[in-house]
Design a protein around this motif. Structure first.
Motif, PDB file in Angstrom:
ATOM      1  N   ASP A 110      21.543 -27.411  34.887  1.00  0.00           N
ATOM      2  CA  ASP A 110      21.934 -26.007  34.826  1.00  0.00           C
ATOM      3  C   ASP A 110      22.044 -25.481  33.398  1.00  0.00           C
ATOM      4  O   ASP A 110      22.547 -24.375  33.176  1.00  0.00           O
ATOM      5  N   ASP A 111      21.541 -26.252  32.445  1.00  0.00           N
ATOM      6  CA  ASP A 111      21.438 -25.750  31.075  1.00  0.00           C
ATOM      7  C   ASP A 111      20.373 -24.661  31.020  1.00  0.00           C
ATOM      8  O   ASP A 111      19.297 -24.794  31.623  1.00  0.00           O
ATOM      9  N   GLY A 119      13.656 -18.431  20.891  1.00  0.00           N
ATOM     10  CA  GLY A 119      12.591 -17.452  20.726  1.00  0.00           C
ATOM     11  C   GLY A 119      12.230 -16.665  21.956  1.00  0.00           C
ATOM     12  O   GLY A 119      11.310 -15.846  21.917  1.00  0.00           O
ATOM     13  N   PHE A 120      12.945 -16.868  23.066  1.00  0.00           N
ATOM     14  CA  PHE A 120      12.662 -16.115  24.284  1.00  0.00           C
ATOM     15  C   PHE A 120      13.506 -14.848  24.340  1.00  0.00           C
ATOM     16  O   PHE A 120      14.606 -14.777  23.769  1.00  0.00           O
ATOM     17  N   ASN A 121      13.012 -13.880  25.081  1.00  0.00           N
ATOM     18  CA  ASN A 121      13.860 -12.768  25.474  1.00  0.00           C
ATOM     19  C   ASN A 121      15.060 -13.316  26.233  1.00  0.00           C
ATOM     20  O   ASN A 121      14.953 -14.330  26.933  1.00  0.00           O
ATOM     21  N   ASP A 122      16.218 -12.656  26.114  1.00  0.00           N
ATOM     22  CA  ASP A 122      17.458 -13.190  26.703  1.00  0.00           C
ATOM     23  C   ASP A 122      17.314 -13.488  28.193  1.00  0.00           C
ATOM     24  O   ASP A 122      17.815 -14.509  28.686  1.00  0.00           O
ATOM     25  N   ALA A 123      16.637 -12.597  28.925  1.00  0.00           N
ATOM     26  CA  ALA A 123      16.509 -12.779  30.375  1.00  0.00           C
ATOM     27  C   ALA A 123      15.682 -14.014  30.705  1.00  0.00           C
ATOM     28  O   ALA A 123      15.951 -14.718  31.687  1.00  0.00           O
ATOM     29  N   VAL A 124      14.679 -14.321  29.899  1.00  0.00           N
ATOM     30  CA  VAL A 124      13.858 -15.504  30.117  1.00  0.00           C
ATOM     31  C   VAL A 124      14.600 -16.751  29.648  1.00  0.00           C
ATOM     32  O   VAL A 124      14.600 -17.788  30.322  1.00  0.00           O
ATOM     33  N   GLY A 125      15.279 -16.650  28.514  1.00  0.00           N
ATOM     34  CA  GLY A 125      16.025 -17.792  27.982  1.00  0.00           C
ATOM     35  C   GLY A 125      17.161 -18.234  28.870  1.00  0.00           C
ATOM     36  O   GLY A 125      17.614 -19.383  28.783  1.00  0.00           O
ATOM     37  N   ALA A 126      17.616 -17.354  29.770  1.00  0.00           N
ATOM     38  CA  ALA A 126      18.721 -17.691  30.675  1.00  0.00           C
ATOM     39  C   ALA A 126      18.272 -18.515  31.876  1.00  0.00           C
ATOM     40  O   ALA A 126      19.108 -19.065  32.601  1.00  0.00           O
ATOM     41  N   PRO A 171      16.010 -15.212  38.532  1.00  0.00           N
ATOM     42  CA  PRO A 171      15.970 -16.668  38.749  1.00  0.00           C
ATOM     43  C   PRO A 171      16.830 -17.076  39.946  1.00  0.00           C
ATOM     44  O   PRO A 171      17.961 -16.618  40.096  1.00  0.00           O
ATOM     45  N   GLY A 172      16.244 -17.914  40.796  1.00  0.00           N
ATOM     46  CA  GLY A 172      16.943 -18.366  41.991  1.00  0.00           C
ATOM     47  C   GLY A 172      16.757 -17.475  43.190  1.00  0.00           C
ATOM     48  O   GLY A 172      17.198 -17.818  44.294  1.00  0.00           O
ATOM     49  N   GLN A 173      16.085 -16.332  42.995  1.00  0.00           N
ATOM     50  CA  GLN A 173      15.924 -15.414  44.117  1.00  0.00           C
ATOM     51  C   GLN A 173      14.980 -15.972  45.169  1.00  0.00           C
ATOM     52  O   GLN A 173      15.264 -15.918  46.371  1.00  0.00           O
ATOM     53  N   LYS A 174      13.835 -16.513  44.725  1.00  0.00           N
ATOM     54  CA  LYS A 174      12.848 -17.010  45.682  1.00  0.00           C
ATOM     55  C   LYS A 174      11.962 -18.057  45.019  1.00  0.00           C
ATOM     56  O   LYS A 174      12.038 -18.298  43.811  1.00  0.00           O
ATOM     57  N   TYR A 175      11.129 -18.662  45.829  1.00  0.00           N
ATOM     58  CA  TYR A 175      10.183 -19.675  45.369  1.00  0.00           C
ATOM     59  C   TYR A 175       8.866 -19.008  45.001  1.00  0.00           C
ATOM     60  O   TYR A 175       8.352 -18.173  45.747  1.00  0.00           O
ATOM     61  N   ALA A 176       8.321 -19.368  43.841  1.00  0.00           N
ATOM     62  CA  ALA A 176       6.978 -18.938  43.449  1.00  0.00           C
ATOM     63  C   ALA A 176       6.416 -20.014  42.528  1.00  0.00           C
ATOM     64  O   ALA A 176       6.914 -20.216  41.415  1.00  0.00           O
ATOM     65  N   TYR A 177       5.406 -20.704  43.011  1.00  0.00           N
ATOM     66  CA  TYR A 177       4.834 -21.838  42.270  1.00  0.00           C
ATOM     67  C   TYR A 177       4.397 -21.396  40.885  1.00  0.00           C
ATOM     68  O   TYR A 177       3.676 -20.411  40.729  1.00  0.00           O
TER      69      TYR A 177
END
Length: 372
Positions: A110-111, A119-126, A171-177
């Motif tokens: 869960d890190d 270097g990621f946007n905050d939403a991606v880095g989370a 993140p965690g909403q649904k599965y997408a390969y």
């Protein structure tokens, strides 16, 4: 004396020397081997299977065989020791490497991604490592980012992902390969371990398990004469040319993959408790998923079975592990679309002493069912 005659004669001799119970078991194995061979020969004659296959129970081969050319240009035949591209079947190995570092307390599932890769946007880095492992991150598959080309590297994929403003969904909403997630896991493994992924996997997984034929592709010079080349169903060259790792890039054999399979019944790589967590489908808020940490997971009357496929260029790969009965079916091919799921279904029916479909599988069925 041909190979099948030798196997049958040897097994028949064993029956004479064994008790009735053991004789029944040996006879059943001989019968299964014979039926599986007939199935595979029929598929090969119909140009529906070129490659290597191994079927095992409790770590022992019930059937192993190889068909066709590993490299039609040279006439190099396929054997059960031909090194073939795993494509996405590399993902369970990447997942195990991640779990090994978690057991060493060098990372936690869960890190957030930003803990290891800045270097990621905050939403991606989370996005967390758990999201990456289970394809629930919302980070898009990198081929949709216009960076998928022959020889594309993890560094190029990372640069494209750092330009993302946000995930495609929470993140965690649904599965997408997403292959991107496993490229990022490879980079996290390298950051935490201080080693390039190919070296880490070789030292921590391949060498300890005796997987001496297995390697991660990092350059064309590794494609020696005993390495399969990919072709499409029309016989045109369609070889794997990628250099991305984590999501793909591993070359192996069916015999080496059986060693990997067997290690997952022990504590050789990670503990059973760690694997128990890996073999649980992710929780999602929308839809459903059967994917855990690097494996598709199914529980039914046959018990729990975990499986994965691989699909890139002309290569196809497959493994299914039936955990209760310790049955493994492993296939590696190089001739384009192959209906591995239908072949596996037929083999499982044979092992259960049920009527198996030995008729050729229609090519249009293969196209519909082929998946990564």
């Amino acid at each position: 004396m041909d190979r099948r005659h030798f196997l049958l004669q040897t097994s028949a001799s064993l029956v004479v020397a064994l008790s009735n119970t053991d004789a029944y078991q040996v006879t059943a194995v001989v019968d299964a081997r014979s039926q599986i061979e007939r199935l595979m020969m029929r598929l090969h004659e119909q140009r529906l299977f070129t490659g290597e296959i191994l079927v095992a129970e409790n770590g022992h081969a019930v059937y192993q065989g190889a068909f066709g050319a590993a490299d039609p240009r040279t006439g190099q035949p396929y054997t059960i020791n031909t090194r073939s591209c795993l494509a996405s079947l590399s993902k369970p190995i990447t997942a195990v490497a991640t779990m090994m570092l978690a057991e060493q307390r060098l990372l936690r599932y869960d890190d957030p991604l930003a803990t290891f890769l800045p270097g990621f946007n905050d939403a991606v880095g989370a996005v967390t490592l758990r999201h990456l492992l289970t394809h629930t991150s919302g980070i898009p598959d990198y081929p949709t980012l216009n960076v998928d080309r022959p020889g594309v590297t993890n560094a190029e994929i990372l640069a494209a992902l750092r330009r993302l403003q946000r995930p495609s969904f929470a993140p965690g909403q649904k599965y997408a390969y997403s292959n991107s997630g496993y490229v990022l896991l490879a980079l996290v493994i390298e950051t935490v371990s201080g080693e390039p992924l190919p070296r880490y996997l070789a030292a921590r997984i391949f060498k300890p398990l005796g997987m001496s034929a297995t390697f991660v592709l990092t350059g064309p010079d590794q494609k020696t004469a005993d390495v399969a080349r990919g072709y499409d169903r029309s016989g045109r060259a369609d070889d794997f040319e990628g250099m991305a790792t984590g999501e793909s890039g591993v070359y192996s054999t069916v015999t080496d993959l059986l060693r990997f399979d067997q290690a997952l019944y022990t504590d050789a790589l990670v503990s059973r408790r760690t694997l128990d967590e890996a073999f649980v489908p992710a929780r999602v808020r929308e839809g459903s998923t059967s994917y855990g940490f690097g494996w598709n997971i199914v529980s039914d009357a046959s018990g729990m079975r975990v499986w994965h496929q691989g699909n890139t260029a002309g290569f196809r790969a497959f493994i299914e592990r039936r955990l209760r009965d310790r049955i493994a079916v492993i296939m590696l091919t190089n001739g384009g679309d192959t209906d591995r799921m239908a072949i596996n279904d037929s083999i499982q029916r044979i092992l259960q002493r049920e009527p198996a479909q030995v008729a050729p599988i229609a090519p249009e069925t293969i196209r519909k069912r082929s998946a990564r």
